[in-house]
Design an enzyme around this catalytic site. Structure first.
Site, mmCIF file in Angstrom:
data_model
loop_
_atom_site.group_PDB
_atom_site.id
_atom_site.type_symbol
_atom_site.label_atom_id
_atom_site.label_comp_id
_atom_site.label_asym_id
_atom_site.label_seq_id
_atom_site.Cartn_x
_atom_site.Cartn_y
_atom_site.Cartn_z
ATOM 1 N N CYS A 9 0.825 -1.219 0.000
ATOM 2 C CA CYS A 9 0.000 0.000 0.000
ATOM 3 C C CYS A 9 0.854 1.262 0.000
ATOM 4 O O CYS A 9 0.403 2.316 -0.450
ATOM 5 C CB CYS A 9 -0.920 0.011 1.213
ATOM 6 N N HIS A 23 -3.976 6.923 1.072
ATOM 7 C CA HIS A 23 -4.147 5.604 0.448
ATOM 8 C C HIS A 23 -5.562 5.137 0.737
ATOM 9 O O HIS A 23 -6.051 5.243 1.864
ATOM 10 C CB HIS A 23 -3.110 4.633 1.024
ATOM 11 N N ASN A 31 -9.913 -1.002 -2.642
ATOM 12 C CA ASN A 31 -8.509 -0.753 -2.300
ATOM 13 C C ASN A 31 -7.636 -1.341 -3.410
ATOM 14 O O ASN A 31 -7.590 -2.555 -3.590
ATOM 15 C CB ASN A 31 -8.231 -1.416 -0.946
HETATM 16 O O1 UT7 Z 1 -4.654 -1.307 2.613
HETATM 17 C C1 UT7 Z 1 -3.915 -1.942 3.588
HETATM 18 C C2 UT7 Z 1 -4.338 -1.578 4.942
HETATM 19 N N1 UT7 Z 1 -5.589 -2.182 5.239
HETATM 20 C C3 UT7 Z 1 -6.384 -1.613 6.106
HETATM 21 O O2 UT7 Z 1 -6.082 -0.556 6.603
HETATM 22 C C4 UT7 Z 1 -7.648 -2.332 6.491
HETATM 23 C C5 UT7 Z 1 -7.922 -2.163 7.951
HETATM 24 N N2 UT7 Z 1 -9.033 -2.973 8.435
HETATM 25 C C6 UT7 Z 1 -10.311 -2.767 8.030
HETATM 26 O O3 UT7 Z 1 -10.567 -1.955 7.165
HETATM 27 C C7 UT7 Z 1 -11.411 -3.552 8.728
HETATM 28 O O4 UT7 Z 1 -10.857 -4.267 9.802
HETATM 29 C C8 UT7 Z 1 -12.173 -4.520 7.775
HETATM 30 C C9 UT7 Z 1 -13.038 -3.735 6.830
HETATM 31 C C10 UT7 Z 1 -11.197 -5.361 7.012
HETATM 32 C C11 UT7 Z 1 -13.071 -5.449 8.573
HETATM 33 O O5 UT7 Z 1 -13.973 -4.700 9.355
HETATM 34 P P1 UT7 Z 1 -14.139 -5.044 10.918
HETATM 35 O O6 UT7 Z 1 -15.130 -4.092 11.427
HETATM 36 O O7 UT7 Z 1 -12.776 -5.006 11.519
HETATM 37 O O8 UT7 Z 1 -14.754 -6.481 10.884
HETATM 38 P P2 UT7 Z 1 -14.210 -7.850 11.518
HETATM 39 O O9 UT7 Z 1 -13.101 -8.393 10.688
HETATM 40 O O10 UT7 Z 1 -13.951 -7.647 12.969
HETATM 41 O O11 UT7 Z 1 -15.457 -8.787 11.367
HETATM 42 C C12 UT7 Z 1 -16.684 -8.510 12.045
HETATM 43 C C13 UT7 Z 1 -17.713 -9.540 11.631
HETATM 44 C C14 UT7 Z 1 -17.221 -10.974 11.750
HETATM 45 O O12 UT7 Z 1 -18.314 -11.771 12.130
HETATM 46 P P3 UT7 Z 1 -18.510 -12.225 13.677
HETATM 47 O O13 UT7 Z 1 -17.276 -12.996 14.012
HETATM 48 O O14 UT7 Z 1 -18.631 -10.946 14.442
HETATM 49 O O15 UT7 Z 1 -19.749 -13.040 13.629
HETATM 50 C C15 UT7 Z 1 -16.848 -11.330 10.347
HETATM 51 O O16 UT7 Z 1 -16.932 -12.724 10.083
HETATM 52 O O17 UT7 Z 1 -18.066 -9.356 10.258
HETATM 53 C C16 UT7 Z 1 -17.875 -10.589 9.547
HETATM 54 N N3 UT7 Z 1 -17.448 -10.268 8.192
HETATM 55 C C17 UT7 Z 1 -18.304 -10.057 7.182
HETATM 56 N N4 UT7 Z 1 -19.638 -10.072 7.115
HETATM 57 C C18 UT7 Z 1 -20.216 -9.785 5.927
HETATM 58 C C19 UT7 Z 1 -16.172 -10.130 7.737
HETATM 59 N N5 UT7 Z 1 -16.204 -9.823 6.438
HETATM 60 C C20 UT7 Z 1 -17.504 -9.767 6.068
HETATM 61 C C21 UT7 Z 1 -18.155 -9.490 4.856
HETATM 62 N N6 UT7 Z 1 -19.509 -9.512 4.824
HETATM 63 N N7 UT7 Z 1 -17.470 -9.190 3.734
#
Ligand code: UT7
Length: 335
Positions: A115, A262, A292
């Site tokens: 990134c 980014h 992204n």
């Molecule tokens: O470019 C490089 C740098 N990258 C970044 O800066 C990314 C930083 N991180 C993020 O943007 C966020 O952490 C994400 C967008 C990747 C994820 O969001 P989050 O709020 O951190 O979600 P999570 O991974 O904690 O997941 C929450 C819930 C989980 O379900 P449970 O365990 O709470 O039942 C996941 O399984 O959301 C679920 N989940 C989804 N549900 C529907 C994860 N992905 C999805 C999805 N659709 N695509």
């Protein structure tokens, strides 16, 4: 010492639009979840029938940038190519650009900083120009993520975020004082390398080993991201990099005319915007449309902002990135 200025910008994204609802065909997700957590509405994914690849897209963006710099391919002295998704494991994509654009046998360097790839590339190009070694450098960021994502519910935490595309800039020697790249700051913290990584195929987990294991639970050849961990570090490092860039030039946050972060997650960009108290017209985001695109994201956004007339002569433009490595950094430009 010379200064370096961006004299040409271009980008190319595949025509194939993949909406959040389209993703529901192969995974359990929803438009609501994706928009709420990331701001993304749609992304571009290569249709393999078109012949687009990381290098091909990079070459398409590069042609536009060279033309807009009022140069020809033969005026370019050096190529810097940033990607985490090269067409081949080796050689890198820079040499493909040299070939695709039928350029003379100039040097071509690949940058592996994910990134932050464009920030690192711009900084490297700036040094070569400042010392007088080169006059015009082509800097490219290009990614074909869609070919390597896990398109199932298991991979949804990563797959919904990433899109394909390419951007390019020509950096040229200038003798005008106080214009162009004012500073660049680069950082890394390798202890977090595996928090956002694709481990295999690599020499750590080589293809024969993966094939021999033939393990359906093996996800090592898909990108892995510890999302919340990355998010927490991103907001801190983005801010630090911006402050560092401003301070190095004796500038304040109010001096920023355009911040291009980014495009990792709209929520991260909004957090930074709020933290620095920037008005909506001082931050450019396009993650809603492209997802992204890693090394391509800043250069695509910079090109769009410039095309839309949002960057004017003498504006203070700040570019900042954070991502896999971890690597992060900023570039401050007086346009
Ligand atoms: O470019 C490089 C740098 N990258 C970044 O800066 C990314 C930083 N991180 C993020 O943007 C966020 O952490 C994400 C967008 C990747 C994820 O969001 P989050 O709020 O951190 O979600 P999570 O991974 O904690 O997941 C929450 C819930 C989980 O379900 P449970 O365990 O709470 O039942 C996941 O399984 O959301 C679920 N989940 C989804 N549900 C529907 C994860 N992905 C999805 C999805 N659709 N695509």
């Amino acid at each position: 010492m010379y200064n370096s200025r961006i004299t040409g910008l271009g980008y190319y994204v595949p025509e194939n639009v993949v909406t959040n609802n389209d993703l529901k065909e192969f995974m359990d997700t929803s438009d609501e979840w994706i928009q709420e957590r990331t701001g993304i509405k749609e992304r571009r994914w290569i249709d393999p029938k078109t012949g687009d690849t990381t290098a091909v897209m990079g070459a398409k963006a590069a042609k536009i940038a060279i033309e807009r710099a009022n140069l020809t391919k033969d005026d370019i002295d050096f190529i810097i190519f940033a990607t985490l998704s090269p067409d081949m494991y080796f050689p890198g994509g820079g040499v493909q650009i040299q070939d695709l654009l039928e350029m003379p046998t100039i040097g071509a360097l690949d940058v592996r900083n994910q990134c932050s790839g464009f920030i690192y590339s711009l900084s490297i190009a700036d040094q070569f120009i400042k010392t007088g070694m080169y006059k015009n450098i082509l800097v490219i960021g290009s990614e074909n993520h869609s070919g390597g994502l896990e398109k199932s519910t298991r991979g949804r935490g990563v797959t919904v975020i990433f899109g394909d595309g390419a951007g390019a800039a020509v950096l040229s020697r200038s003798e005008e004082e106080g214009k162009g790249i004012l500073s660049s700051h680069l950082h890394s913290e390798g202890k977090h390398a595996k928090e956002l990584a694709l481990i295999g195929p690599s020499t750590e987990r080589w293809v024969p080993e993966i094939m021999e294991a033939n393990d359906p639970e093996d996800t090592s050849y898909f990108p892995h991201m510890n999302g919340q961990f990355v998010f927490k570090h991103a907001v801190v490092r983005f801010s630090e990099a911006i402050v560092e860039g401003l301070q190095a030039n004796g500038l304040e946050k109010d001096d920023i005319d355009m911040l291009i972060p980014h495009q990792a997650n709209l929520r991260i960009a909004q957090f930074i915007q709020k933290k620095f108290g920037l008005a909506n017209d001082k931050v450019y985001n396009n993650i809603m449309r492209y997802g992204n695109t890693t090394a391509a994201s800043i250069i695509i956004a910079l090109t769009e902002a410039w095309e839309e007339g949002k960057i004017k002569d003498n504006d203070l433009v700040v570019l900042a990135a954070f991502g896999s490595g971890f690597t992060w950094g900023s570039v401050v430009i007086r346009w």
